[in-house]
Enzyme design. Structure first.
Site, PDB file in Angstrom:
ATOM      1  N   THR A  63      42.806  22.189  41.928  1.00 47.80           N
ATOM      2  CA  THR A  63      42.101  23.338  42.489  1.00 47.80           C
ATOM      3  C   THR A  63      40.890  23.641  41.635  1.00 47.80           C
ATOM      4  OG1 THR A  63      42.443  25.497  43.532  1.00 47.80           O
ATOM      5  CG2 THR A  63      43.285  25.235  41.284  1.00 47.80           C
ATOM      6  N   HIS A 103      46.907  29.342  43.774  1.00 47.32           N
ATOM      7  CA  HIS A 103      45.532  29.748  43.510  1.00 47.32           C
ATOM      8  C   HIS A 103      45.368  31.131  44.125  1.00 47.32           C
ATOM      9  CE1 HIS A 103      40.974  28.666  43.663  1.00 47.32           C
ATOM     10  NE2 HIS A 103      41.128  29.983  43.699  1.00 47.32           N
ATOM     11  N   CYS A 136      39.345  33.382  39.887  1.00 49.24           N
ATOM     12  CA  CYS A 136      40.721  33.227  40.359  1.00 49.24           C
ATOM     13  C   CYS A 136      41.583  32.595  39.269  1.00 49.24           C
ATOM     14  CB  CYS A 136      40.768  32.348  41.600  1.00 49.24           C
ATOM     15  SG  CYS A 136      39.897  33.038  43.015  1.00 49.24           S
TER      16      CYS A 136
END
Length: 198
Positions: free
Chosen positions: A40, A62, A45
């Site tokens: 990811t 995520h 985040c």
């Protein structure tokens, strides 16, 4: 390879890693019990990489914010409160045991609101640490904060994690950049159980 995700996500073979890789977009998670990697792209985040150290079952989530401020909007993997529950429960459903879970955590950069004292990234980082502490899941490594986005590759079968630090502009639209493959991998070095690629 058995796989489960919030949304269907196809694996692709990455010759640089010599492995299949499944990319996870914001607000999603993925769990595997095979030799593939889960990847990811993170700006502010946070991703929690959690696995059962004996069974080799693990996954990555995520999440965008710790929790929603809107009533009734909590059951989305965009929010850490639910994303952590989804990931852990899926690992346990596949045969993992809570007393064997371990975590590595990443993200929380100050990529958008870096002038503030308490950024979204800061709040996400504090949340994931507090959540894992409350659940009794040890954090073996972390790479949180800073001002640069990261691309993370997690191999649940071994616990290996590769982190590529990216130019700051790469995280301005995390969902768009998350769809893009890595263009080049330069040198690698080890840092507390994490391999950094710059």
């Amino acid at each position: 390879m058995k796989a489960m995700a919030l949304t269907d996500q196809a694996a692709h073979f990455d010759p640089r890693l010599n492995a299949k890789v499944v990319s996870v977009l914001p607000g999603n998670y993925h769990v595997i019990d095979g030799d593939a990697a889960i990847s990811t792209l993170l700006g502010s985040c946070v991703a929690a990489c959690i696995r059962d150290r004996d069974a080799g079952i693990g996954g990555l989530n995520h999440f965008i914010l710790p929790a929603s401020e809107a009533a009734g909007d909590l059951r989305s993997a965009r929010y850490g409160v639910f994303a952590m529950e989804l990931l852990i429960n899926e690992i346990l459903r596949r045969g993992g045991r809570k007393d064997r879970l371990e975590a590595k955590i990443f993200g929380g950069a100050r990529v958008v609101d870096s002038g503030k004292d308490d950024t979204v990234g800061d709040r996400n980082g504090r949340f994931v640490k507090a959540y894992l502490s409350t659940e009794g899941i040890p954090v073996l490594a972390e790479d949180l904060g800073g001002e640069r986005p990261r691309r993370v590759f997690f191999f649940p079968s071994t616990g290996r994690v590769l982190v590529q630090r990216l130019a700051r502009s790469a995280a301005m639209d995390e969902s768009a950049v998350a769809r893009r493959a890595i263009e080049e991998r330069v040198s690698a070095r080890r840092a507390g159980g994490i391999e950094l690629f710059e």
